[in-house]
Design a protein around this motif. Structure first.
Motif, PDB file in Angstrom:
ATOM      1  N   PRO A   8     -10.657 -55.051 -14.939  1.00 17.02           N
ATOM      2  CA  PRO A   8      -9.986 -56.346 -14.910  1.00 17.02           C
ATOM      3  C   PRO A   8      -8.454 -56.244 -14.895  1.00 17.02           C
ATOM      4  O   PRO A   8      -7.772 -57.265 -14.826  1.00 17.02           O
ATOM      5  CB  PRO A   8     -10.476 -57.013 -16.203  1.00 17.02           C
ATOM      6  CG  PRO A   8     -10.762 -55.878 -17.122  1.00 17.02           C
ATOM      7  CD  PRO A   8     -11.260 -54.759 -16.248  1.00 17.02           C
ATOM      8  N   ASN A   9      -7.940 -55.019 -14.949  1.00 14.20           N
ATOM      9  CA  ASN A   9      -6.486 -54.841 -14.966  1.00 14.20           C
ATOM     10  C   ASN A   9      -5.895 -54.900 -13.559  1.00 14.20           C
ATOM     11  O   ASN A   9      -6.558 -54.612 -12.569  1.00 14.20           O
ATOM     12  CB  ASN A   9      -6.143 -53.487 -15.606  1.00 14.20           C
ATOM     13  CG  ASN A   9      -6.584 -53.428 -17.047  1.00 14.20           C
ATOM     14  OD1 ASN A   9      -6.128 -54.196 -17.875  1.00 14.20           O
ATOM     15  ND2 ASN A   9      -7.506 -52.525 -17.341  1.00 14.20           N
ATOM     16  N   ASP A  10      -4.623 -55.251 -13.511  1.00  8.56           N
ATOM     17  CA  ASP A  10      -3.878 -55.303 -12.267  1.00  8.56           C
ATOM     18  C   ASP A  10      -3.690 -53.881 -11.727  1.00  8.56           C
ATOM     19  O   ASP A  10      -3.427 -52.977 -12.508  1.00  8.56           O
ATOM     20  CB  ASP A  10      -2.514 -55.962 -12.549  1.00  8.56           C
ATOM     21  CG  ASP A  10      -1.798 -56.403 -11.303  1.00  8.56           C
ATOM     22  OD1 ASP A  10      -2.493 -56.760 -10.338  1.00  8.56           O
ATOM     23  OD2 ASP A  10      -0.555 -56.377 -11.295  1.00  8.56           O
ATOM     24  N   PRO A  11      -3.857 -53.576 -10.461  1.00  9.82           N
ATOM     25  CA  PRO A  11      -4.186 -54.454  -9.347  1.00  9.82           C
ATOM     26  C   PRO A  11      -5.667 -54.420  -8.978  1.00  9.82           C
ATOM     27  O   PRO A  11      -6.065 -54.956  -7.956  1.00  9.82           O
ATOM     28  CB  PRO A  11      -3.368 -53.859  -8.205  1.00  9.82           C
ATOM     29  CG  PRO A  11      -3.482 -52.380  -8.435  1.00  9.82           C
ATOM     30  CD  PRO A  11      -3.473 -52.236  -9.952  1.00  9.82           C
ATOM     31  N   HIS A  12      -6.501 -53.766  -9.776  1.00  4.70           N
ATOM     32  CA  HIS A  12      -7.883 -53.502  -9.388  1.00  4.70           C
ATOM     33  C   HIS A  12      -8.812 -54.701  -9.512  1.00  4.70           C
ATOM     34  O   HIS A  12      -9.874 -54.722  -8.892  1.00  4.70           O
ATOM     35  CB  HIS A  12      -8.448 -52.326 -10.195  1.00  4.70           C
ATOM     36  CG  HIS A  12      -7.632 -51.098 -10.052  1.00  4.70           C
ATOM     37  ND1 HIS A  12      -7.585 -50.372  -8.884  1.00  4.70           N
ATOM     38  CD2 HIS A  12      -6.800 -50.463 -10.910  1.00  4.70           C
ATOM     39  CE1 HIS A  12      -6.771 -49.339  -9.023  1.00  4.70           C
ATOM     40  NE2 HIS A  12      -6.282 -49.386 -10.244  1.00  4.70           N
ATOM     41  N   TYR A  13      -8.454 -55.714 -10.297  1.00  6.81           N
ATOM     42  CA  TYR A  13      -9.340 -56.860 -10.493  1.00  6.81           C
ATOM     43  C   TYR A  13      -9.637 -57.583  -9.185  1.00  6.81           C
ATOM     44  O   TYR A  13     -10.657 -58.229  -9.040  1.00  6.81           O
ATOM     45  CB  TYR A  13      -8.740 -57.850 -11.498  1.00  6.81           C
ATOM     46  CG  TYR A  13      -7.539 -58.592 -10.969  1.00  6.81           C
ATOM     47  CD1 TYR A  13      -7.696 -59.810 -10.318  1.00  6.81           C
ATOM     48  CD2 TYR A  13      -6.263 -58.058 -11.093  1.00  6.81           C
ATOM     49  CE1 TYR A  13      -6.596 -60.490  -9.810  1.00  6.81           C
ATOM     50  CE2 TYR A  13      -5.166 -58.718 -10.591  1.00  6.81           C
ATOM     51  CZ  TYR A  13      -5.331 -59.929  -9.947  1.00  6.81           C
ATOM     52  OH  TYR A  13      -4.251 -60.588  -9.441  1.00  6.81           O
ATOM     53  N   ARG A  14      -8.763 -57.465  -8.191  1.00  2.00           N
ATOM     54  CA  ARG A  14      -8.952 -58.169  -6.925  1.00  2.00           C
ATOM     55  C   ARG A  14      -9.643 -57.310  -5.869  1.00  2.00           C
ATOM     56  O   ARG A  14      -9.940 -57.781  -4.782  1.00  2.00           O
ATOM     57  CB  ARG A  14      -7.613 -58.659  -6.385  1.00  2.00           C
ATOM     58  CG  ARG A  14      -6.647 -57.539  -6.093  1.00  2.00           C
ATOM     59  CD  ARG A  14      -5.322 -58.083  -5.558  1.00  2.00           C
ATOM     60  NE  ARG A  14      -4.343 -57.043  -5.451  1.00  2.00           N
ATOM     61  CZ  ARG A  14      -4.312 -56.136  -4.493  1.00  2.00           C
ATOM     62  NH1 ARG A  14      -5.222 -56.149  -3.545  1.00  2.00           N
ATOM     63  NH2 ARG A  14      -3.380 -55.217  -4.464  1.00  2.00           N
ATOM     64  N   LYS A  15      -9.915 -56.048  -6.187  1.00  2.00           N
ATOM     65  CA  LYS A  15     -10.548 -55.161  -5.197  1.00  2.00           C
ATOM     66  C   LYS A  15     -12.024 -55.481  -5.063  1.00  2.00           C
ATOM     67  O   LYS A  15     -12.737 -55.651  -6.051  1.00  2.00           O
ATOM     68  CB  LYS A  15     -10.400 -53.696  -5.607  1.00  2.00           C
ATOM     69  CG  LYS A  15      -9.016 -53.156  -5.437  1.00  2.00           C
ATOM     70  CD  LYS A  15      -9.013 -51.678  -5.753  1.00  2.00           C
ATOM     71  CE  LYS A  15      -7.640 -51.108  -5.632  1.00  2.00           C
ATOM     72  NZ  LYS A  15      -7.631 -49.697  -6.000  1.00  2.00           N
TER      73      LYS A  15
END
Length: 147
Positions: A8-15
């Motif tokens: 859930p951390n930036d930037p992986h939450y959007r992957k």
């Protein structure tokens, strides 16, 4: 195939990698090598994809299929109906690839990833595959049920 990332951390939450969509269907596929990717008696299949220009590209030996002996199969007959079930179909998908990494400060760890080297971690992620099967493939003419 879809690959959602669980960090859930930036930037992986959007992957959320899609084999059909972000890259185009099959753009991450490649030829398989006997003895490396596939073992035993193998049947290889070529795969045909459209490229970004609408032309067809062929990847030779892109898919392999083989049979493995997993021991005794089973047979079960329902005494109420007299119908029998035997055997089973399983699929196993093996993946290789390049990790999508994240950076770490010195001494930092991540709950949703694995530290793979000083300052680098690989976020937790899953690969989901969808396959369509024709279950009438072994039905004999006039039979009401598959075996």
């Amino acid at each position: 195939m879809v690959v959602p990332y669980g960090d859930p951390n930036d930037p992986h939450y959007r992957k959320n990698a899609f084999d059909a969509g972000e890259d185009g269907l099959g753009k991450n596929a490649h030829s398989l090598k006997k003895g490396c990717d596939c073992l035993g008696y193998i049947k290889y299949f070529d795969a045909h994809f459209t490229n970004f220009y609408g032309s067809v590209e062929t990847i030779e030996n892109c898919v392999c299929m083989h049979e493995e002996d997993h021991g005794m199969l089973w047979k079960h007959q329902d005494w109420r109906t007299g119908l029998a079930e035997d055997g089973k179909i399983e699929a196993e998908v093996k993946l290789t690839g390049i990790l999508s990494l994240g950076a770490l400060q010195q001494g930092e760890t991540r709950k949703y990833g694995t530290t793979i080297a000083p300052g680098l971690y690989a976020p937790v992620h899953q690969h989901f595959f969808v396959a369509r099967m024709d279950m009438a493939v072994d039905c004999k003419p006039g039979e009401a049920f598959n075996q």
